[in-house]
Design a protein around this motif. Structure first.
Motif, PDB file in Angstrom:
ATOM      1  N   LEU A  97       0.821  -1.209   0.000  1.00  0.00           N
ATOM      2  CA  LEU A  97       0.000   0.000   0.000  1.00  0.00           C
ATOM      3  C   LEU A  97       0.854   1.258   0.000  1.00  0.00           C
ATOM      4  O   LEU A  97       0.520   2.252  -0.653  1.00  0.00           O
ATOM      5  CB  LEU A  97      -0.937   0.011   1.210  1.00  0.00           C
ATOM      6  CG  LEU A  97      -2.155  -0.908   1.135  1.00  0.00           C
ATOM      7  CD1 LEU A  97      -2.858  -0.939   2.485  1.00  0.00           C
ATOM      8  CD2 LEU A  97      -3.118  -0.445   0.048  1.00  0.00           C
ATOM      9  N   SER A  98       1.954   1.234   0.739  1.00  0.00           N
ATOM     10  CA  SER A  98       2.836   2.405   0.763  1.00  0.00           C
ATOM     11  C   SER A  98       3.437   2.668  -0.611  1.00  0.00           C
ATOM     12  O   SER A  98       3.564   3.819  -1.039  1.00  0.00           O
ATOM     13  CB  SER A  98       3.944   2.222   1.805  1.00  0.00           C
ATOM     14  OG  SER A  98       4.874   1.222   1.413  1.00  0.00           O
ATOM     15  N   LEU A  99       3.797   1.599  -1.329  1.00  0.00           N
ATOM     16  CA  LEU A  99       4.319   1.755  -2.693  1.00  0.00           C
ATOM     17  C   LEU A  99       3.230   2.259  -3.635  1.00  0.00           C
ATOM     18  O   LEU A  99       3.501   3.054  -4.537  1.00  0.00           O
ATOM     19  CB  LEU A  99       4.875   0.427  -3.199  1.00  0.00           C
ATOM     20  CG  LEU A  99       6.108  -0.114  -2.484  1.00  0.00           C
ATOM     21  CD1 LEU A  99       6.563  -1.423  -3.132  1.00  0.00           C
ATOM     22  CD2 LEU A  99       7.241   0.903  -2.487  1.00  0.00           C
ATOM     23  N   SER A 100       2.000   1.799  -3.425  1.00  0.00           N
ATOM     24  CA  SER A 100       0.884   2.250  -4.245  1.00  0.00           C
ATOM     25  C   SER A 100       0.637   3.743  -4.052  1.00  0.00           C
ATOM     26  O   SER A 100       0.442   4.483  -5.025  1.00  0.00           O
ATOM     27  CB  SER A 100      -0.382   1.455  -3.892  1.00  0.00           C
ATOM     28  OG  SER A 100      -1.489   1.920  -4.628  1.00  0.00           O
ATOM     29  N   ARG A 101       0.647   4.196  -2.804  1.00  0.00           N
ATOM     30  CA  ARG A 101       0.441   5.622  -2.533  1.00  0.00           C
ATOM     31  C   ARG A 101       1.574   6.454  -3.121  1.00  0.00           C
ATOM     32  O   ARG A 101       1.351   7.547  -3.664  1.00  0.00           O
ATOM     33  CB  ARG A 101       0.338   5.853  -1.028  1.00  0.00           C
ATOM     34  CG  ARG A 101      -0.963   5.346  -0.418  1.00  0.00           C
ATOM     35  CD  ARG A 101      -1.123   5.830   1.007  1.00  0.00           C
ATOM     36  NE  ARG A 101      -0.142   5.244   1.909  1.00  0.00           N
ATOM     37  CZ  ARG A 101      -0.345   4.140   2.606  1.00  0.00           C
ATOM     38  NH1 ARG A 101      -1.496   3.475   2.493  1.00  0.00           N
ATOM     39  NH2 ARG A 101       0.593   3.681   3.417  1.00  0.00           N
ATOM     40  N   ARG A 102       2.782   5.951  -3.021  1.00  0.00           N
ATOM     41  CA  ARG A 102       3.929   6.660  -3.578  1.00  0.00           C
ATOM     42  C   ARG A 102       3.799   6.801  -5.094  1.00  0.00           C
ATOM     43  O   ARG A 102       4.069   7.867  -5.667  1.00  0.00           O
ATOM     44  CB  ARG A 102       5.222   5.917  -3.219  1.00  0.00           C
ATOM     45  CG  ARG A 102       6.487   6.586  -3.703  1.00  0.00           C
ATOM     46  CD  ARG A 102       7.669   5.664  -3.472  1.00  0.00           C
ATOM     47  NE  ARG A 102       7.956   5.507  -2.054  1.00  0.00           N
ATOM     48  CZ  ARG A 102       8.843   6.237  -1.400  1.00  0.00           C
ATOM     49  NH1 ARG A 102       9.502   7.188  -2.030  1.00  0.00           N
ATOM     50  NH2 ARG A 102       9.075   6.030  -0.119  1.00  0.00           N
ATOM     51  N   ALA A 103       3.409   5.704  -5.753  1.00  0.00           N
ATOM     52  CA  ALA A 103       3.240   5.741  -7.201  1.00  0.00           C
ATOM     53  C   ALA A 103       2.163   6.747  -7.597  1.00  0.00           C
ATOM     54  O   ALA A 103       2.321   7.509  -8.561  1.00  0.00           O
ATOM     55  CB  ALA A 103       2.888   4.351  -7.728  1.00  0.00           C
ATOM     56  N   GLU A 104       1.064   6.763  -6.847  1.00  0.00           N
ATOM     57  CA  GLU A 104      -0.038   7.667  -7.163  1.00  0.00           C
ATOM     58  C   GLU A 104       0.384   9.127  -7.035  1.00  0.00           C
ATOM     59  O   GLU A 104       0.030   9.956  -7.883  1.00  0.00           O
ATOM     60  CB  GLU A 104      -1.225   7.383  -6.253  1.00  0.00           C
ATOM     61  CG  GLU A 104      -2.474   8.177  -6.605  1.00  0.00           C
ATOM     62  CD  GLU A 104      -3.685   7.725  -5.817  1.00  0.00           C
ATOM     63  OE1 GLU A 104      -4.809   7.930  -6.300  1.00  0.00           O
ATOM     64  OE2 GLU A 104      -3.506   7.170  -4.718  1.00  0.00           O
ATOM     65  N   THR A 105       1.134   9.465  -5.989  1.00  0.00           N
ATOM     66  CA  THR A 105       1.563  10.853  -5.809  1.00  0.00           C
ATOM     67  C   THR A 105       2.528  11.292  -6.899  1.00  0.00           C
ATOM     68  O   THR A 105       2.685  12.487  -7.145  1.00  0.00           O
ATOM     69  CB  THR A 105       2.244  11.046  -4.437  1.00  0.00           C
ATOM     70  OG1 THR A 105       3.390  10.184  -4.343  1.00  0.00           O
ATOM     71  CG2 THR A 105       1.279  10.739  -3.304  1.00  0.00           C
TER      72      THR A 105
END
Length: 254
Positions: A182-190
């Motif tokens: 999830l942390s990688l997903s949020r990073r990718a989205e930002t």
């Protein structure tokens, strides 16, 4: 000792691991940089960037190349422009504990003292902008907004360290891995990428070291998430999130 390779690279890797040509010239390496807005220099206008360019050196590293070493003089700081970097601390028994991963736009090498408090190593091919620490500090009086950006990055780093403490101490293996994805997903989205497609250039062993798990547990948990249809494992170290809501629930132990 850290090793540097201050030569122009032939291409960068984005957060999804795709090669791309360098988007700027050697004469003006910041003018058209695609990650400028997410990095420290994003607060500077084109004229102000000229002062930063004068203290900038482009560097490239290959897999496992050391970038900085714990305990050595903190003479330089770095902005990651491509690839991934793993941070780690050496333990008294010779083992190392991975404390984080950095990606494009992240800042590396901030130190409270005159020496680095951790080591950093390239995960795959990495490109960086290197700045002399003292010269960069000299620009902070001239450009207060640059100092504010650095303070903001330091605050985010502290928050991530606190999250990591919670991750290691209070969660199950499944909750840890789901939280990591999830942390990688949020990073990718930002950063403007598809949050459902993640690139994991690090090994299962590195992930386990970061999460406080064995390599076998990491592999088994990935297999279970795949079996349950929460994720799909793709080629090239990529992971597709099929159900972000379920992944969130599993990260929270719901």
């Amino acid at each position: 000792m850290s090793r540097s390779n201050p030569s122009e690279s032939q291409g960068d890797l984005d957060i999804l691991g795709s090669p791309r040509a360098l988007p700027y010239s050697v004469e003006n390496p910041c003018a058209a940089c695609e990650i400028r807005e997410m990095s420290i220099c994003g607060v500077l206008d084109c004229e102000e960037l000229d002062a930063l360019i004068k203290i900038l050196t482009r560097q490239t590293f290959e897999t496992h190349d050391p970038i900085i070493d714990e305990g050595e003089s903190a003479d330089f700081v770095f902005n990651v422009t491509g690839g991934a970097v793993k941070l780690f601390k050496l333990l008294p028994d010779g083992r190392r504990q991975i404390t984080g991963f950095l990606y494009e736009g992240d800042f590396l090498g901030m130190a409270m003292n005159d020496v680095y408090s951790y080591s950093a190593e390239a995960v795959g091919d990495v490109s960086l902008c290197r700045f002399n620490r003292r010269k960069l500090e000299g620009l902070l009086d001239t450009f207060p907004k640059l100092e504010r950006r650095l303070l903001s990055m330091a605050s985010n780093e502290l928050a991530q360290a606190q999250d990591q403490m919670l991750l290691l101490g209070r969660k199950t293996a499944q909750e840890k891995l789901c939280s990591f994805l999830l942390s990688l997903s949020r990073r990718a989205e930002t950063r403007g990428y598809d949050p459902s497609i993640l690139h994991l250039p690090m090994s299962r062993n590195d992930i386990g070291d970061f999460l406080g798990l064995t390599t076998e547990t990491v592999s088994r948990t990935f297999t279970n998430l795949k079996r349950d249809g929460v994720i799909r494992l793709l080629e090239g170290g990529r992971v597709q999130i099929n159900d972000i809501d379920q992944l969130q629930d599993m990260a929270e132990g719901a």
